[in-house]
Design an enzyme around this catalytic site. Structure first.
Site, PDB file in Angstrom:
ATOM      1  CG  ASP A  53      46.972  37.311  48.343  1.00  0.00           C
ATOM      2  OD1 ASP A  53      47.799  37.149  49.265  1.00  0.00           O
ATOM      3  OD2 ASP A  53      47.307  37.521  47.166  1.00  0.00           O
TER       4      ASP A  53
ATOM      5  CD  GLU B 154      40.537  44.669  43.885  1.00  0.00           C
ATOM      6  OE1 GLU B 154      39.771  43.785  44.360  1.00  0.00           O
ATOM      7  OE2 GLU B 154      41.764  44.531  43.797  1.00  0.00           O
TER       8      GLU B 154
ATOM      9  CB  SER C 112      43.844  40.627  36.058  1.00  0.00           C
ATOM     10  OG  SER C 112      44.613  39.799  36.904  1.00  0.00           O
TER      11      SER C 112
ATOM     12  CG  ASP D 269      32.479  43.651  30.681  1.00  0.00           C
ATOM     13  OD1 ASP D 269      31.437  43.955  30.053  1.00  0.00           O
ATOM     14  OD2 ASP D 269      33.199  42.687  30.365  1.00  0.00           O
TER      15      ASP D 269
ATOM     16  CB  THR E  57      50.468  43.233  41.814  1.00  0.00           C
ATOM     17  OG1 THR E  57      50.164  42.906  43.173  1.00  0.00           O
ATOM     18  CG2 THR E  57      51.606  44.221  41.780  1.00  0.00           C
TER      19      THR E  57
END
Length: 251
Positions: A41, A111, A156, A140, A151
């Site tokens: 990816d 993202e 996560s 964080d 996804t």
């Protein structure tokens, strides 16, 4: 059909590059009808970034690790697979990061994430379409994710999975400490998101647009690049919308 091949540095990707060029030839990216990306990816994101000017479709084959954006690797029948492939249109995010050295502009297909650079938590102010929605978030980090990237890191971090055709963005905190129960928000794709770093000298923060990092940011403006769309090609029955749906049922 004219093809151009690109590959990550992984040995298996480089070997696939050699074999496919020998079998199908190499037209070069300027002349190619389709760009075939070999790797994982991360390499696909790099390949997409290089297509921002010519908008040529990209077909990936997995020679990396995760490969969520890739098709299965097979050497035979590549032209036939490409002729039958299903196209998916995706739009990147634009991130304008303000630093002490000036402004840095990057694009992201998965993202845009802000992350603390030190042992101290980040203090962030969240502004959406000019209105302060959260005056102080201790965490964080935080991210804005596209449907194509929902996804990945977003999931996560317990963010929502978005259907590929959803005109939405996911705003997802990373290990939020205060307010502790805040789980993020769904935003319209047209939202203008500004994230300001509170006390950036004592609590430094970096901004990553996919795999491109800018350190010591003081504020980041994030929006969808509505004027740009790129095409990903997937084998029939394995399109990105189907994969995203499967992720929600763990199958």
């Amino acid at each position: 059909m004219k093809l151009a091949f690109t590959a990550s540095a992984r040995p298996e990707a480089q070997e696939a590059l050699r074999r496919l060029r020998h079998t199908y030839g190499e037209s070069g990216e300027a002349e190619a009808d389709v760009i075939v990306a070999l790797g994982g990816d991360g390499h696909m994101l790099d390949a997409l970034r290089k297509r921002l000017k010519d908008k040529k479709p990209v077909y990936g084959m997995n020679r990396g690790t995760v490969g969520f954006l890739m098709n299965e690797y097979a050497e035979d029948g590549l032209v036939e697979r490409l002729e039958k492939a299903s196209p998916i249109r995706i739009r990147p995010l634009i991130a304008r990061s303000e630093t002490t050295d000036g402004q840095v502009v990057e694009r992201a297909f998965n993202e845009v994430s802000l992350l603390r650079q030190s042992a101290q938590s980040a203090w962030l102010k969240i502004i959406v379409d000019g209105a302060v929605r959260m005056p102080e978030l201790s965490c964080d980090g935080i991210m804005v994710a596209t449907p194509a990237g929902s996804t990945a890191y977003n999931y996560s971090a317990h963010g929502p999975i978005l259907p590929i055709n959803a005109r939405l963005l996911a705003l997802t905190p990373i290990s939020a400490f205060r307010p502790r129960r805040w789980r993020g928000a769904l935003l319209p794709h047209s939202a203008q998101v500004r994230i300001e770093v509170i006390d950036p000298e004592r609590r430094p923060v970096s901004c990553s647009a996919d795999n491109l990092e800018t350190r010591n940011v003081s504020a980041v403006d994030i929006r969808e690049d509505s004027s740009t769309s790129l095409t990903l090609l997937f084998d029939q029955g394995h399109a990105l919308d189907e994969r995203i749906l499967r992720e929600q049922f763990n199958v």
